[in-house]
Design an enzyme around this catalytic site. Sequence first.
Site, PDB file in Angstrom:
ATOM      1  N   GLY A  48      43.091  32.511  29.574  1.00 39.58           N
ATOM      2  CA  GLY A  48      42.463  33.621  28.856  1.00 39.58           C
ATOM      3  C   GLY A  48      42.539  34.889  29.672  1.00 39.58           C
ATOM      4  CD  GLN A  53      40.153  38.892  33.082  1.00 35.35           C
ATOM      5  OE1 GLN A  53      40.240  38.407  31.970  1.00 35.35           O
ATOM      6  NE2 GLN A  53      40.318  38.164  34.182  1.00 35.35           N
ATOM      7  CB  CYS A  90      37.812  34.586  36.669  1.00 33.72           C
ATOM      8  SG  CYS A  90      38.028  36.177  35.857  1.00 33.72           S
ATOM      9  CG  LEU A  91      43.983  34.810  35.235  1.00 31.15           C
ATOM     10  CD1 LEU A  91      44.887  35.344  34.128  1.00 31.15           C
ATOM     11  CD2 LEU A  91      44.773  33.917  36.178  1.00 31.15           C
ATOM     12  CG  HIS A 132      35.564  33.055  31.537  1.00 30.20           C
ATOM     13  ND1 HIS A 132      35.320  32.572  32.795  1.00 30.20           N
ATOM     14  CD2 HIS A 132      36.366  34.140  31.716  1.00 30.20           C
ATOM     15  CE1 HIS A 132      35.936  33.326  33.701  1.00 30.20           C
ATOM     16  NE2 HIS A 132      36.595  34.287  33.066  1.00 30.20           N
ATOM     17  CD  GLU A 133      38.937  35.207  29.008  1.00 30.74           C
ATOM     18  OE1 GLU A 133      38.898  36.412  29.329  1.00 30.74           O
ATOM     19  OE2 GLU A 133      39.284  34.321  29.813  1.00 30.74           O
ATOM     20  CG  HIS A 136      35.957  38.946  31.417  1.00 28.47           C
ATOM     21  ND1 HIS A 136      35.781  39.417  32.693  1.00 28.47           N
ATOM     22  CD2 HIS A 136      36.617  37.769  31.548  1.00 28.47           C
ATOM     23  CE1 HIS A 136      36.311  38.556  33.559  1.00 28.47           C
ATOM     24  NE2 HIS A 136      36.820  37.549  32.887  1.00 28.47           N
TER      25      HIS A 136
HETATM   26 ZN    ZN Z   1      37.720  35.928  33.670  1.00 24.65          ZN
END
Ligand code: ZN
Length: 155
Positions: A48, A53, A90-91, A132-133, A136
């Site tokens: 995701g 991000q 998380c990226l 999670h997304e 953000h």
């Molecule tokens: Zn994330």
Amino acid sequence: MGYRNIVKDDDPMKTLHKKCRPVTEFNQKLWDLLDDMADTMYQAEGVGLAGPQVGYLRRVFVIDVGEGLIEFINPEILETSGEQDGNEGCLSFPGEYGMVIRPNYVKMRAQDREGNWFEVEGEELFARAMCHENDHLDGIVFKERAYRMLEEDEY
Ligand code: ZN
């Protein structure tokens, strides 16, 4: 195809901690962004990726947990149930993982890239990814939800 830089937590603008505004224009600029977000997510081997991000403070994210790409624009959580306890990364936080409790089932509504509303429901990893997304978009990162961060030998 285009890759965007993934914003990390050391970003001086604190981009990851800002609340995003809704998407209002469903145009080529949005479609290019969505294409780049998918490319960037796949290249980074994530499941995701959310607007902030890649430095875009609008309510948009993409998810692919192995069942195909879904683009979420202006998403809303309609329903949740159950509970799952598991590790999350998380990226934007490479090499960091933490234990986060999430609902096991999530139902969302969102707009697609043309602006049409759709509903989607998922369990387990997919439900976790949606939560999670979606976090953000409100400037919440998983570390704020984690009840414990993992040590390196626990990965
Ligand atoms: Zn994330």
